[in-house]
Design an enzyme around this catalytic site. Structure first.
Site, PDB file in Angstrom:
ATOM      1  N   THR A  12       0.813  -1.220   0.000  1.00  0.00           N
ATOM      2  CA  THR A  12       0.000   0.000   0.000  1.00  0.00           C
ATOM      3  C   THR A  12       0.848   1.273   0.000  1.00  0.00           C
ATOM      4  O   THR A  12       0.314   2.372  -0.055  1.00  0.00           O
ATOM      5  CB  THR A  12      -0.884   0.029   1.263  1.00  0.00           C
ATOM      6  OG1 THR A  12      -0.017  -0.201   2.383  1.00  0.00           O
ATOM      7  CG2 THR A  12      -1.959  -1.035   1.223  1.00  0.00           C
ATOM      8  N   SER A  41      -4.113  -1.825   6.893  1.00  0.00           N
ATOM      9  CA  SER A  41      -4.539  -1.993   5.497  1.00  0.00           C
ATOM     10  C   SER A  41      -5.252  -3.321   5.253  1.00  0.00           C
ATOM     11  O   SER A  41      -5.627  -3.618   4.111  1.00  0.00           O
ATOM     12  CB  SER A  41      -3.328  -1.911   4.570  1.00  0.00           C
ATOM     13  OG  SER A  41      -2.709  -0.663   4.704  1.00  0.00           O
ATOM     14  N   CYS A 129      18.016   5.062  -3.776  1.00  0.00           N
ATOM     15  CA  CYS A 129      17.553   5.732  -5.001  1.00  0.00           C
ATOM     16  C   CYS A 129      18.628   6.646  -5.615  1.00  0.00           C
ATOM     17  O   CYS A 129      18.894   6.581  -6.825  1.00  0.00           O
ATOM     18  CB  CYS A 129      16.277   6.525  -4.711  1.00  0.00           C
ATOM     19  SG  CYS A 129      16.276   7.361  -3.115  1.00  0.00           S
ATOM     20  N   GLN A 156      17.160  15.987  -3.541  1.00  0.00           N
ATOM     21  CA  GLN A 156      16.254  14.838  -3.463  1.00  0.00           C
ATOM     22  C   GLN A 156      14.807  15.253  -3.214  1.00  0.00           C
ATOM     23  O   GLN A 156      14.502  16.036  -2.308  1.00  0.00           O
ATOM     24  CB  GLN A 156      16.742  13.870  -2.371  1.00  0.00           C
ATOM     25  CG  GLN A 156      18.092  13.272  -2.734  1.00  0.00           C
ATOM     26  CD  GLN A 156      18.625  12.260  -1.739  1.00  0.00           C
ATOM     27  OE1 GLN A 156      19.795  12.316  -1.400  1.00  0.00           O
ATOM     28  NE2 GLN A 156      17.807  11.335  -1.286  1.00  0.00           N
ATOM     29  N   ARG A 228      17.424  17.668   0.729  1.00  0.00           N
ATOM     30  CA  ARG A 228      15.997  17.509   0.369  1.00  0.00           C
ATOM     31  C   ARG A 228      15.514  18.807  -0.242  1.00  0.00           C
ATOM     32  O   ARG A 228      15.814  19.892   0.281  1.00  0.00           O
ATOM     33  CB  ARG A 228      15.188  17.195   1.634  1.00  0.00           C
ATOM     34  CG  ARG A 228      13.745  16.858   1.374  1.00  0.00           C
ATOM     35  CD  ARG A 228      13.545  15.495   0.787  1.00  0.00           C
ATOM     36  NE  ARG A 228      13.913  14.426   1.701  1.00  0.00           N
ATOM     37  CZ  ARG A 228      14.150  13.178   1.309  1.00  0.00           C
ATOM     38  NH1 ARG A 228      14.072  12.826   0.038  1.00  0.00           N
ATOM     39  NH2 ARG A 228      14.490  12.252   2.205  1.00  0.00           N
ATOM     40  N   HIS A 235      14.764  12.702  -8.212  1.00  0.00           N
ATOM     41  CA  HIS A 235      15.948  13.307  -7.605  1.00  0.00           C
ATOM     42  C   HIS A 235      16.905  13.837  -8.674  1.00  0.00           C
ATOM     43  O   HIS A 235      17.008  13.265  -9.769  1.00  0.00           O
ATOM     44  CB  HIS A 235      16.752  12.274  -6.818  1.00  0.00           C
ATOM     45  CG  HIS A 235      16.057  11.669  -5.642  1.00  0.00           C
ATOM     46  ND1 HIS A 235      14.944  12.203  -5.050  1.00  0.00           N
ATOM     47  CD2 HIS A 235      16.347  10.550  -4.925  1.00  0.00           C
ATOM     48  CE1 HIS A 235      14.581  11.456  -4.023  1.00  0.00           C
ATOM     49  NE2 HIS A 235      15.410  10.442  -3.935  1.00  0.00           N
ATOM     50  N   ASN A 308      12.834   8.714  -8.611  1.00  0.00           N
ATOM     51  CA  ASN A 308      13.357   7.969  -7.460  1.00  0.00           C
ATOM     52  C   ASN A 308      12.467   6.827  -7.031  1.00  0.00           C
ATOM     53  O   ASN A 308      12.939   5.859  -6.436  1.00  0.00           O
ATOM     54  CB  ASN A 308      13.576   8.919  -6.269  1.00  0.00           C
ATOM     55  CG  ASN A 308      12.314   9.661  -5.888  1.00  0.00           C
ATOM     56  OD1 ASN A 308      11.810  10.474  -6.664  1.00  0.00           O
ATOM     57  ND2 ASN A 308      11.778   9.390  -4.716  1.00  0.00           N
TER      58      ASN A 308
HETATM   59  N1  NAP Z   1      10.278   6.398  -1.553  1.00  0.00           N
HETATM   60  C1  NAP Z   1      11.398   6.120  -2.208  1.00  0.00           C
HETATM   61  O1  NAP Z   1      11.802   6.808  -3.173  1.00  0.00           O
HETATM   62  C2  NAP Z   1      12.242   4.940  -1.827  1.00  0.00           C
HETATM   63  C3  NAP Z   1      13.336   4.643  -2.620  1.00  0.00           C
HETATM   64  C4  NAP Z   1      14.139   3.551  -2.302  1.00  0.00           C
HETATM   65  C5  NAP Z   1      13.828   2.786  -1.197  1.00  0.00           C
HETATM   66  N2  NAP Z   1      12.748   3.094  -0.417  1.00  0.00           N
HETATM   67  C6  NAP Z   1      12.486   2.223   0.727  1.00  0.00           C
HETATM   68  O2  NAP Z   1      11.263   1.520   0.528  1.00  0.00           O
HETATM   69  C7  NAP Z   1      10.617   1.317   1.805  1.00  0.00           C
HETATM   70  C8  NAP Z   1       9.194   1.869   1.748  1.00  0.00           C
HETATM   71  O3  NAP Z   1       9.245   3.227   1.368  1.00  0.00           O
HETATM   72  P1  NAP Z   1       7.940   4.005   0.849  1.00  0.00           P
HETATM   73  O4  NAP Z   1       8.473   5.274   0.346  1.00  0.00           O
HETATM   74  O5  NAP Z   1       7.092   3.144  -0.040  1.00  0.00           O
HETATM   75  O6  NAP Z   1       7.164   4.233   2.255  1.00  0.00           O
HETATM   76  P2  NAP Z   1       5.593   4.397   2.528  1.00  0.00           P
HETATM   77  O7  NAP Z   1       4.911   5.062   1.415  1.00  0.00           O
HETATM   78  O8  NAP Z   1       5.526   5.009   3.882  1.00  0.00           O
HETATM   79  O9  NAP Z   1       5.051   2.866   2.624  1.00  0.00           O
HETATM   80  C9  NAP Z   1       5.378   2.004   3.693  1.00  0.00           C
HETATM   81  C10 NAP Z   1       4.727   0.639   3.477  1.00  0.00           C
HETATM   82  O10 NAP Z   1       5.148  -0.235   4.533  1.00  0.00           O
HETATM   83  C11 NAP Z   1       3.983  -0.791   5.156  1.00  0.00           C
HETATM   84  N3  NAP Z   1       4.221  -1.060   6.572  1.00  0.00           N
HETATM   85  C12 NAP Z   1       4.499  -0.157   7.544  1.00  0.00           C
HETATM   86  N4  NAP Z   1       4.597  -0.795   8.742  1.00  0.00           N
HETATM   87  C13 NAP Z   1       4.352  -2.096   8.511  1.00  0.00           C
HETATM   88  C14 NAP Z   1       4.286  -3.252   9.315  1.00  0.00           C
HETATM   89  N5  NAP Z   1       4.492  -3.200  10.651  1.00  0.00           N
HETATM   90  N6  NAP Z   1       3.997  -4.449   8.740  1.00  0.00           N
HETATM   91  C15 NAP Z   1       3.776  -4.524   7.419  1.00  0.00           C
HETATM   92  N7  NAP Z   1       3.827  -3.457   6.567  1.00  0.00           N
HETATM   93  C16 NAP Z   1       4.111  -2.267   7.124  1.00  0.00           C
HETATM   94  C17 NAP Z   1       2.913   0.259   4.977  1.00  0.00           C
HETATM   95  O11 NAP Z   1       1.637  -0.330   5.148  1.00  0.00           O
HETATM   96  P3  NAP Z   1       0.353   0.552   5.633  1.00  0.00           P
HETATM   97  O12 NAP Z   1      -0.088   1.334   4.420  1.00  0.00           O
HETATM   98  O13 NAP Z   1      -0.635  -0.483   6.052  1.00  0.00           O
HETATM   99  O14 NAP Z   1       0.834   1.429   6.748  1.00  0.00           O
HETATM  100  C18 NAP Z   1       3.192   0.667   3.520  1.00  0.00           C
HETATM  101  O15 NAP Z   1       2.670  -0.294   2.636  1.00  0.00           O
HETATM  102  C19 NAP Z   1      11.530   1.996   2.832  1.00  0.00           C
HETATM  103  O16 NAP Z   1      12.394   1.016   3.365  1.00  0.00           O
HETATM  104  C20 NAP Z   1      12.299   3.000   2.020  1.00  0.00           C
HETATM  105  O17 NAP Z   1      13.530   3.314   2.603  1.00  0.00           O
HETATM  106  C21 NAP Z   1      11.943   4.151  -0.720  1.00  0.00           C
END
Ligand code: NAP
Length: 329
Positions: A12, A41, A129, A156, A228, A235, A308
């Site tokens: 999600t 979710s 990223c 970023q 940022r 980015h 990114n």
């Molecule tokens: N954004 C980027 O550009 C980017 C780039 C490279 C890597 N990343 C990495 O990718 C990961 C996610 O980033 P994002 O940007 O997608 O964050 P996000 O939008 O905040 O999404 C987080 C996801 O993790 C789930 N989650 C949170 N707590 C959980 C739990 N206890 N059990 C199971 N699922 C859980 C959330 O579910 P709910 O919706 O139910 O809360 C949601 O699906 C991070 O490790 C981040 O460092 C992100």
């Protein structure tokens, strides 16, 4: 292509929902699709290639019968759950930072070092990223000119912080108070990404240093400054690189034209250079503003921009998965 059982952990979130989007664009048909997120979710419905799938709480996950598990739910979730999926037979591709510097986990940009995946550990890390969009042009330049030293400065987008970052930019633009960044991101750049370390660098900066060395298999001096900026997605990274061999603008651009994953935009007379609005929504690393570095003999300064959330995260992971699927055919 054969159909596989695929699990998405963090389905999600920003990266998770982009996995789902990119997999549909690449028309990856599935045998089963298991979608996991937090308990908040549970029961949400997500459509994939015309069929509805329900999101389940990861705490109740079954780990067997999964061929590929794509993780994007944060480092602590990857630490706990990635080995559980892997040990039950899945190939795990993890977007968090948790496994990236583990000696047993390959850290892969598929155009560069897919061969680091030997198929024996089955827990693959997806790089940071900003690292991905930096190492790809550096890899092609290194092949021609042999890199000696690199300095990065990043610009970023808030999407790098997930939905929290996007919402904070939106809210502060509407005049509401900041709830995520330490300053009003709608009005300022913030030179702090991830937490500060003893040496006054941030974790994000040191990730770029260490990950670049691991992916390029080169132990060269590297430094980074990560900032940022009030941009939603994609980015920018300014890269200053010094080389062993003589290099100039034309020879550098020639080393980058027509390379997998790269698009060169360098037409300064017509304002032609990479910008976030060009990169957002696709999977290329855009490169431009190529110049000689006036501060050393064989140096270049150039600018890269990439989406990114796609090439910096979801698309890179899906491309790794597709390459493995093709190898398994
Ligand atoms: N954004 C980027 O550009 C980017 C780039 C490279 C890597 N990343 C990495 O990718 C990961 C996610 O980033 P994002 O940007 O997608 O964050 P996000 O939008 O905040 O999404 C987080 C996801 O993790 C789930 N989650 C949170 N707590 C959980 C739990 N206890 N059990 C199971 N699922 C859980 C959330 O579910 P709910 O919706 O139910 O809360 C949601 O699906 C991070 O490790 C981040 O460092 C992100």
């Amino acid at each position: 292509m054969k159909k596989y059982n695929i699990a998405i952990i963090g389905a999600t979130g920003l990266v998770g929902s982009t996995f789902i989007k990119v997999m549909q664009e690449y028309n990856i048909e599935v045998n089963n699709l298991y979608l996991y997120a937090s308990s908040n979710s549970e029961g949400k419905i997500i459509n994939y290639l015309g069929k509805d799938y329900m999101v389940h709480d990861l705490a109740n996950a079954i780990f067997n019968n999964v061929d590929f598990a794509l993780f994007s739910a944060g480092a602590s979730i990857s630490k706990e759950y990635a080995p559980k999926f892997r040990d039950q037979g899945a190939i795990v591709i993890d977007n968090s930072s948790y496994w990236r510097m583990d000696d047993n986990c390959p850290l892969i940009v598929p155009e560069i070092n897919f061969n680091d995946f030997k198929g024996n550990n089955n827990l693959i890390a997806n790089p940071n990223c900003s690292t991905i969009q930096s190492v790809l042009p550096l890899y092609y330049l290194d092949k021609e000119f042999n890199i000696k030293r690199v300095t990065y400065t990043t610009y970023q987008a808030v999407a790098g912080s997930g939905m929290k970052g996007i919402n904070d930019l939106k809210n502060t633009k509407e005049g509401k108070p900041s709830s995520f960044y330490p300053y009003d991101i709608s009005k300022t750049c913030i030179p702090e990404i991830d937490s500060f370390l003893e040496n006054h660098y941030t974790k994000e900066e040191i990730k770029m240093v260490n990950e670049t060395k691991k992916i390029l298999h080169k132990d060269i001096p590297i430094a980074a400054t990560c900032i940022r900026v009030p941009v939603e997605t994609s980015h920018g990274v300014v890269i200053q690189a010094e080389f062993e061999k003589e290099v100039n603008i034309d020879s550098a651009l020639n080393a980058l034209y027509n390379q997998a994953g790269i698009k060169v935009i360098d037409d300064i007379k017509n304002h032609g250079y990479p910008v976030s609005t060009i990169a957002t929504g696709n999977d290329f690393v855009y490169v431009g503003r190529m110049r000689k570095d006036l501060s050393c003999d064989n140096g270049l300064i150039f600018y890269t921009v990439a989406d990114n959330v796609r090439k910096g995260a979801a698309s890179n992971a899906v491309q790794i998965m597709l390459k493995i699927m093709k190898d398994m055919e």
